[in-house]
Design an enzyme around this catalytic site. Structure first.
Site, short mmCIF file in Angstrom:
data_model
loop_
_atom_site.label_atom_id
_atom_site.label_comp_id
_atom_site.label_asym_id
_atom_site.label_seq_id
_atom_site.Cartn_x
_atom_site.Cartn_y
_atom_site.Cartn_z
N ASP A 83 0.83 -1.21 0.00
CA ASP A 83 0.00 0.00 0.00
C ASP A 83 0.87 1.26 0.00
O ASP A 83 2.08 1.21 0.29
CB ASP A 83 -0.88 -0.05 1.27
CG ASP A 83 -2.22 0.64 1.09
OD1 ASP A 83 -2.36 1.44 0.15
OD2 ASP A 83 -3.13 0.37 1.91
N ASP A 115 -10.73 1.98 -3.32
CA ASP A 115 -11.28 1.73 -1.99
C ASP A 115 -12.80 1.78 -2.02
O ASP A 115 -13.45 1.43 -1.03
CB ASP A 115 -10.77 2.80 -1.01
CG ASP A 115 -9.42 2.41 -0.40
OD1 ASP A 115 -9.01 1.25 -0.58
OD2 ASP A 115 -8.78 3.28 0.23
C1 DGJ Z 1 -5.89 1.73 2.00
C2 DGJ Z 1 -6.23 0.54 1.17
O1 DGJ Z 1 -6.71 0.94 -0.08
C3 DGJ Z 1 -7.23 -0.33 1.91
O2 DGJ Z 1 -7.64 -1.39 1.11
C4 DGJ Z 1 -6.59 -0.80 3.19
O3 DGJ Z 1 -5.52 -1.65 2.88
C5 DGJ Z 1 -6.12 0.37 4.01
N1 DGJ Z 1 -5.30 1.28 3.25
C6 DGJ Z 1 -5.35 -0.08 5.21
O4 DGJ Z 1 -4.83 0.94 5.93
#
Ligand code: DGJ
Length: 724
Positions: A475, A545
């Site tokens: 990430d 997301d």
């Molecule tokens: C952002 C990501 O896009 C989510 O799927 C998740 O992994 C969160 N970060 C975790 O902090």
């Protein structure tokens, strides 16, 4: 692929792919001009240069017809009379930016040069690379222009390297990987993928006028806000017809893509590093390599353009998935957020394994003091309170349930509340004298500093030793501000942003080599680094997301323009208990199967009925996953224009077709026919979901769908031609 050189004509150079031709030539032994880039293997009979106009300066050794401001230039330089956007700008030892590159020679290499720390397209068998060398006589800087053609996918790769062969240092102030001048004049549209967090890759198609169009990011990441992929197309071009050019960059950091139209109607397209946060000191003997740019063209509309890009990305860019098929994952994030622990995750795993999932992914919250987003980033040791048995034993226990295991990391970041930051407060991107802005309570580690990258390698090596990992979700949740590095001298501060990316790629490369069997899913707060640079190291990318299916329809449509479905990670979620309602559940499934299927919620409070339905969905998906991963995409309806996303994947020589109709919101109106024009006319197809039969001719005539006055309407058909 063919590279041909005609020495009599200047010389002249020609790169051919199956359906395209790219030509250029040298005038008066020194001016490298572009001729044409067209979707025809034959090329154009006679390429024309535009007419001279008043006020355009010209060199006295060349004459007005060769004015730099007028000609189709292959590598336009700043400050020597071309007032259009430049591909190269070098500040000379005198301090001015006048730059002038003249042709010196060419070479043809077998294969294709790789990297120098940057992700690159892989060479395919038989490929050759044309290298043209130009020189700025005053500074002694030489430019190598690289061209590689990918025959079957009609893609060209262009890149450039500057070498300082002079005696004094110079400064590169701008360097584009590609500059393409298109002529004669036409009516053009520019299509870009703009967006936001949770709304990535929206499409926007605007007529090109004479104002420069700039599509860029200077956030230190390719970003949610503007994707590096873009299209220039004839105003009448549709999905199936019309002239289309498309471009992309194999890079994940700051980029600048521009399109402009000059006084003669010449359209100049440029793609490469953003000049903001970029100024590179090139000492004598040093060289600098720009990222690779990707281009394709077609006369068969947006559909063919996308299929060219998809095939190319699959074959030459994307890190192959270590397993036969991309896994169906259950991810913990939306179900438990930071509250992961051995007990919680083992419960997930046991449920997931019973339902037939391939992989359990433990998301954020497993390390350091990471119980919320205010602490812990940078400390990559498991939280002993949450995993008392230690990570190796915990993962072995999870896998004993018969499921593979994946884990979340965010290596590039640090929370000020972390042991790493307390020990090394100078290891972050910062500008002395200015406050360090935070975003999600985090700072960006200074990846230009080799000690930082080394520290992370050592931490991960220790933490993952004896851990049988199958998957990593990498990430990246903030952008770079107050850009500066404490490990670079003042005269090299302008190199921070690009050196940061080189450090990131170095760590990705180390991961890929150290854990060859581990799949990497890239993520940046969803799809904030949905780019070819990241795809070179990862096999799939978390698309957004936003898992609301009615929004996903649009996000996924935009993503499909430039990127293949197998990279698009799509999860079914359970907002407001949606998984319990059959219509919602099946709609979410149909939406998620546009890409790689996964799920993201806790199964704990899900009813038996819904669980069985999920198990059924996974089984169903496996029957056609090969079409999603390898099939050719044909889009039949743009959801922005019609409120419906309709498309099909065709594979196995068109003997298999997965047709999907998605209508997120209520619609009124008449029945529409969706023609499956790739169906084989002499065959009979069976819809394997219903058993219903259709002749190929019927499918080509079209599947009729009446708009639904209700939301979440869909139709999915898996059609297979009967064997004779
Ligand atoms: C952002 C990501 O896009 C989510 O799927 C998740 O992994 C969160 N970060 C975790 O902090």
């Amino acid at each position: 692929m063919s590279v041909s050189v005609d020495l009599k004509k200047g010389p002249a150079f020609c790169l051919r792919t199956r359906h395209t031709c790219y030509t250029m030539h040298v005038e008066q032994g020194k001016f490298l001009l572009h001729d044409a880039y067209v979707p025809s293997r034959k090329g154009v009979a006679e390429a024309k240069q535009p007419p001279y106009r008043s006020f355009s300066p010209y060199r006295t050794d060349a004459g007005p017809e060769l004015s730099a401001d007028i000609v189709l230039s292959e590598f336009p330089a700043f400050g020597s009379g071309d007032f259009r956007g430049d591909a190269v700008r070098v500040r000379n030892p005198e301090g001015n930016e006048t730059t002038c590159f003249l042709y010196r020679g060419y070479r043809v290499l077998d294969g294709k040069p790789q990297g120098e720390g940057l992700p690159c397209a892989r060479p395919l068998p038989g490929c050759r690379t044309l290298v043209l060398t130009l020189r700025d006589e005053h500074t002694g800087v030489e430019a190598d222009l690289f061209y590689t053609a990918y025959e079957d996918t009609d893609v060209l790769i262009r890149s450039v390297r500057l070498r300082n062969t002079g005696k004094e240092a110079v400064r590169i102030e701008n360097l584009k990987s590609l500059s393409l001048d298109l002529y004669p004049a036409g009516n053009w549209d520019v299509l870009d993928l703009y967006g936001a967090h949770c709304a990535e890759r929206m499409t926007e198609r605007l007529p090109l006028g004479h104002a420069r169009v700039v599509m860029a990011s200077s956030r230190g990441a390719s970003s949610h806000f503007m994707n590096p992929f873009f299209v220039l197309c004839d105003r009448r071009a549709t999905e199936d017809r019309g002239l289309v050019y498309a471009f992309n960059l194999i890079y994940s950091g700051n980029f600048e893509n521009t399109v402009e139209q000059d006084q003669n109607g010449v359209v100049r397209v440029r793609s490469g590093l953003h000049p903001d946060h970029f100024s590179w000191l090139l000492e004598p003997g040093q060289s600098f390599r720009a990222p690779e740019a990707v281009l394709t063209c077609s006369r068969e509309g947006l559909g063919r353009m996308s299929r060219n890009m998809h095939a190319f990305v699959r074959r030459a860019v994307l890190r192959p998935c270590p397993t036969d098929r991309h896994p169906v994952v259950l991810n913990t994030w939306e179900g438990t957020f930071f509250d992961v622990s051995s007990a919680v995750v083992r419960e997930y795993a046991a449920d997931a394994s019973r339902l037939g999932f391939d992989m359990l992914v433990m998301d954020d919250g497993w390390f350091g003091k990471r119980v919320n987003d205010r602490a812990g980033l940078g400390d990559w040791t498991p939280n002993p309170g949450r995993f008392p048995e230690g990570l190796p034993e915990f993962v072995r226990a999870v896998k004993a349930d018969g499921i593979r295991f994946g884990i979340w990391i965010e290596p590039e970041m640090v929370n000020p509340d972390s042991d790493l930051y307390r020990a090394h407060p100078d290891w972050v991107i910062a500008s002395p004298g200015y406050m360090r802005s935070e975003s999600r309570n985090q700072l960006v580690l200074d990846f230009t500093n080799p000690a930082v990258v080394q520290n992370l390698k050592e931490q991960f090596e220790k933490t993952f030793r004896d851990v049988p990992l199958d998957y990593i979700k990498w990430d990246f949740n903030r952008h770079l501000s107050e850009v500066g590095s404490s490990c670079l001298p003042p005269e090299r501060q302008g190199e921070t942003a690009h050196r940061y990316m080189l450090g990131v790629y170095g760590l990705y490369d180390w991961f890929a080599r150290t854990y060859p069997g581990v799949m990497i899913e890239n993520c940046s707060g969803g799809g904030g680094r949905y780019d070819l640079g990241m795809m070179a190291y990862s096999s799939q990318i978390w698309t957004s997301d936003n898992t609301e299916p009615s929004d996903r329809v649009f996000i996924q449509y935009g993503s499909s323009l430039g990127y293949p479905a197998e990279v698009m990670s799509c999860h079914v979620s359970n907002h407001g208990g949606a998984i319990e309602k059959e219509r919602n559940r099946e709609f979410m499934f149909a939406v998620a199967t546009q890409g790689v299927l996964g799920y993201e919620f806790s199964l704990k409070n899900v009813s038996m009925e819904a669980k069985e339905a999920i198990a059924g969905q996974i089984r169903r998906y496996r029957t056609f996953a090969h079409l999603v991963e390898e099939g050719d995409l044909y889009r039949l309806s743009d959801p922005h224009a019609t409120g419906r996303s309709v498309f099909y994947y065709a594979g196995q020589g068109q003997k298999e077709i997965l047709f999907t109709y998605l209508q997120p919101a209520p619609l009124a109106g008449r029945e529409t026919r969706y023609r499956i024009h790739r169906a084989l006319p002499g065959k009979t197809y069976t819809d394997l979901f219903t058993g219903k039969k259709y002749t190929g001719a019927e499918l080509r005539e079209g599947i009729r769908v009446r708009p639904d006055p209700d939301s979440f309407s869909f139709l999915q058909m898996y059609l297979r031609a009967e064997e004779e």
